[in-house]
Design an enzyme around this catalytic site. Structure first.
Site, mmCIF file in Angstrom:
data_model
loop_
_atom_site.group_PDB
_atom_site.id
_atom_site.type_symbol
_atom_site.label_atom_id
_atom_site.label_comp_id
_atom_site.label_asym_id
_atom_site.label_seq_id
_atom_site.Cartn_x
_atom_site.Cartn_y
_atom_site.Cartn_z
ATOM 1 N N LYS A 40 16.325 45.302 17.025
ATOM 2 C CA LYS A 40 15.775 44.308 16.096
ATOM 3 C C LYS A 40 15.037 45.038 14.973
ATOM 4 C CE LYS A 40 12.149 40.708 15.795
ATOM 5 N NZ LYS A 40 11.216 39.822 16.516
ATOM 6 N N ASP A 46 7.930 40.077 9.468
ATOM 7 C CA ASP A 46 8.115 38.757 10.064
ATOM 8 C C ASP A 46 6.939 37.850 9.686
ATOM 9 O OD1 ASP A 46 8.695 36.558 11.595
ATOM 10 O OD2 ASP A 46 8.338 37.534 13.538
ATOM 11 N N LYS A 84 3.464 32.130 10.510
ATOM 12 C CA LYS A 84 2.444 32.692 11.400
ATOM 13 C C LYS A 84 1.068 32.478 10.765
ATOM 14 C CE LYS A 84 5.111 36.475 13.477
ATOM 15 N NZ LYS A 84 5.032 36.087 14.887
ATOM 16 N N ASP A 113 7.603 44.788 13.216
ATOM 17 C CA ASP A 113 8.653 44.019 13.891
ATOM 18 C C ASP A 113 10.024 44.690 13.827
ATOM 19 O OD1 ASP A 113 8.966 41.840 15.522
ATOM 20 O OD2 ASP A 113 9.490 40.450 13.903
ATOM 21 N N GLU A 118 12.908 34.362 15.452
ATOM 22 C CA GLU A 118 14.021 34.831 14.619
ATOM 23 C C GLU A 118 14.711 36.068 15.178
ATOM 24 O OE1 GLU A 118 11.033 35.880 14.282
ATOM 25 O OE2 GLU A 118 11.394 38.021 14.019
ATOM 26 N N ARG A 166 15.682 36.875 18.130
ATOM 27 C CA ARG A 166 16.800 36.563 19.030
ATOM 28 C C ARG A 166 18.044 36.134 18.241
ATOM 29 N NH1 ARG A 166 13.201 32.303 22.146
ATOM 30 N NH2 ARG A 166 11.667 33.837 21.474
HETATM 31 N N1 BES Z 1 7.915 39.336 16.185
HETATM 32 C C1 BES Z 1 7.453 38.300 17.006
HETATM 33 C C2 BES Z 1 6.984 38.753 18.371
HETATM 34 C C3 BES Z 1 5.721 39.556 18.408
HETATM 35 C C4 BES Z 1 4.513 38.936 18.573
HETATM 36 C C5 BES Z 1 5.751 40.928 18.337
HETATM 37 C C6 BES Z 1 3.355 39.678 18.645
HETATM 38 C C7 BES Z 1 4.600 41.663 18.399
HETATM 39 C C8 BES Z 1 3.396 41.037 18.567
HETATM 40 C C9 BES Z 1 8.560 37.266 17.217
HETATM 41 O O1 BES Z 1 9.478 37.145 16.200
HETATM 42 C C10 BES Z 1 7.902 35.944 17.398
HETATM 43 O O2 BES Z 1 7.255 35.521 16.499
HETATM 44 N N2 BES Z 1 8.067 35.361 18.549
HETATM 45 C C11 BES Z 1 7.448 34.117 18.868
HETATM 46 C C12 BES Z 1 8.429 33.293 19.658
HETATM 47 C C13 BES Z 1 8.009 31.874 19.871
HETATM 48 C C14 BES Z 1 8.029 31.136 18.549
HETATM 49 C C15 BES Z 1 8.949 31.229 20.851
HETATM 50 C C16 BES Z 1 6.201 34.415 19.706
HETATM 51 O O3 BES Z 1 6.223 35.310 20.523
HETATM 52 O O4 BES Z 1 5.208 33.741 19.490
HETATM 53 ZN ZN ZN Z 2 9.762 38.848 15.013
HETATM 54 ZN ZN ZN Z 3 8.887 35.795 14.684
#
Ligand code: BES
Ligand code: ZN
Ligand code: ZN
Length: 506
Positions: A273, A278, A285, A296, A357, A359
């Protein structure tokens, strides 16, 4: 840093600074007296011992872990004694950390050090010990300082490794140093990628930098797919993440083919990835969680570093590396929640949260990788915040569809002292990722088990029963300051060594 191996050494190779280890032992007392600690320095030369013993204050130095003692020989040589604690308690990981601490202690003060290697050999294993020692130093010898107007140079530029080992061992031990440095250099390259700012390292820049870095490596072929090519490939999910971006998505496709390929040569595909930033997209966010989302793309940098190391080591395994690069941004074209998008494999996905995103990018990259018919696929991604909740910030989550593959990777993590733990993908998680109006939705019904549900989603894009493992490095990829050989802030570079070990044993 220059590492010079000096075998059959009778004298110190430096008349400026010599570093020797000392261990500590507990001396049981007789009668009512208390047990005491004493130094173990049987590996020292006569001259060292006698000079040391003649110093009054030396009696208080027992070689406890991390303690140091400085003295001078008659010819002016400075001897620094470094305590390694109880020998039987010191692990290779402990040695790696102590080596990093030694580097940090000397880095700004000395230009050269002659290290007495024999005193750093654990369990009689010279090669493993040398590997841990060089890893610790080379991984600590990293800083991301390119944006300062003035850089400070590290003073220490040469480590001489004096050893009483026979000269016939030279080839083997030199190979340990050389191979270790290929891996640590690759890790440091990946740290640079992750740490670079997102306004500088756009997807297109990242792709170019990867190509520049791998150029000229024997056995490596590279190509990049841009927006037009991804459209041709029908990578709707990947493209949907890029919809809100001012920059092209990039799929970097690297292949390393070893010089001798037989029908037994394994082919492993690595997928990463590479979200250069992000924001969350329309499912934006909050400010505090958005900071540091330049990180990310650590999943892609991790698999790239492993690929790079394997290619530069010339290992006998074919490796494909697929890096999915874009940012997740918002503009008038950005994908909105409720969108339904079709992936490369034909499955439709209801996008309920544009922040899930990673995934989507991985889904199309995994399907693309499957077409290359590898023997196994491993993806690495900063996929979920949930992995930090379930395993802590220090542990990598592993999930997959094949226990044999998972176990092999877990074994490699153990071999390299990296923390990794398996999470389950149960039928209920698969069910939770079903949408009432499309084949899948991109988030589960609750925030519980988020990492496994993301993996359940990914599994739908792995076809033909190809063994697949997913590494969620959202925690372990970032600041791991509890390890002396990792920067206190910024990309850790962990999990690369696990992958290299796995590929070595493939
Ligand atoms: N890039 C993030 C995951 C992440 C979070 C990495 C904190 C490092 C530190 C990912 O794209 C994301 O935002 N995932 C969401 C998924 C949710 C919306 C189902 C998450 O983990 O909150
Ligand atoms: Zn992400
Ligand atoms: Zn994300």
């Amino acid at each position: 840093m220059k590492y010079t191996l000096n075998l059959g050494a009778k004298e110190f190779s430096s008349d400026s600074l010599v570093l020797v280890s000392a261990f500590e032992k507990t001396v049981e007392a007789k009668g009512k007296a208390k047990a005491s600690k004493a130094i173990v320095n049987a590996h020292w030369s006569k001259e060292l011992k006698s000079t040391f013993e003649a110093i009054n204050s030396a009696k208080d130095f027992t070689g406890s872990l991390g303690d140091t003692f400085l003295f001078h020989l008659a010819n002016g040589t400075t001897v620094l004694v470094y305590g390694l604690g109880t020998k039987t308690k010191l692990t290779f990981e402990g040695l790696r950390n102590q080596a990093a601490k030694i580097f940090k202690m000397l880095a700004t003060k000395h230009s050269e050090v002659a290290l007495q290697l024999d005193g750093f050999v654990l369990k009689g294993k010279a090669e493993e010990s040398l590997n841990a020692l060089v890893e610790g130093i080379a991984l600590a010898d990293y800083k991301f300082d390119r944006h300062f107007s003035k850089q400070t140079k590290t003073k220490l530029t040469e480590v001489i490794l004096d050893s009483s080992e026979k000269k016939t061992k030279a080839k083997k031990l030199q190979a340990v140093i050389d191979d270790t440095l290929v891996v640590t250099e690759s890790i440091n390259v990946s740290r640079d990628f992750v740490n670079e700012a997102p306004n500088i390292q756009r997807s297109t820049v990242y792709a170019k930098e990867v190509l520049k870095d791998i150029k000229g490596t024997k056995g490596v072929k590279a190509k990049v797919l841009g927006k037009a090519e991804l459209k041709k490939e029908k990578m709707g999910l990947f493209l949907s993440v890029n919809d809100g971006s001012a920059y092209e998505p990039q799929l970097v496709h690297l292949t390393y083919t070893p010089s001798k390929v037989t029908k037994n040569t394994k082919h492993i595909a690595l997928v990463g990835k590479g979200l250069v930033f992000d924001t969350g997209g329309y499912s934006l966010k909050p400010g505090g969680s958005m900071v540091n989302m330049k990180f990310d793309m650590a999943g892609s940098a991790t698999v790239y570093a492993a690929f790079r190391a394997v290619a530069k080591l010339g290992l006998n395994v074919k490796v494909t590396c697929i890096l999915g690069m874009t940012d997740n941004a918002v503009n008038e074209h950005a994908t909105m929640p409720d969108a339904i998008v079709k992936g490369r494999n034909g499955l439709s996905v209801e996008i309920l949260n544009t922040d899930a995103e990673g995934r989507l990018v991985l889904a199309d990259c995994l399907d693309y990788a499957c077409d290359l018919k590898p023997d196994a696929i491993i993806d690495s991604a900063t996929l979920t915040g949930a992995v930090l909740v379930s395993l802590g910030t220090e542990v990598c989550g592993i999930m997959g569809n094949n226990q044999k593959l998972t176990s092999k990777i877990l074994k490699s993590a153990k071999n390299t002292d990296e923390y990794m733990w398996e999470l389950p993908i149960i039928e209920e998680f698969h069910n939770d990722m079903k949408s009432p109006i499309a084949d899948l939705k991109n988030i589960g019904g609750s925030r519980f088990g988020g990492s496994s549900k993301a993996a359940a989603f990914l599994s739908k894009f792995v076809k033909n029963d190809i063994p697949w493992a997913h590494l969620d490095i959202a925690g372990i990829g970032d600041s791991q300051g509890h390890k002396a050989y990792c920067p206190s802030k910024g990309a850790s570079g962990l999990i690369v060594r696990t992958l290299v070990d796995f590929l070595k044993n493939s």
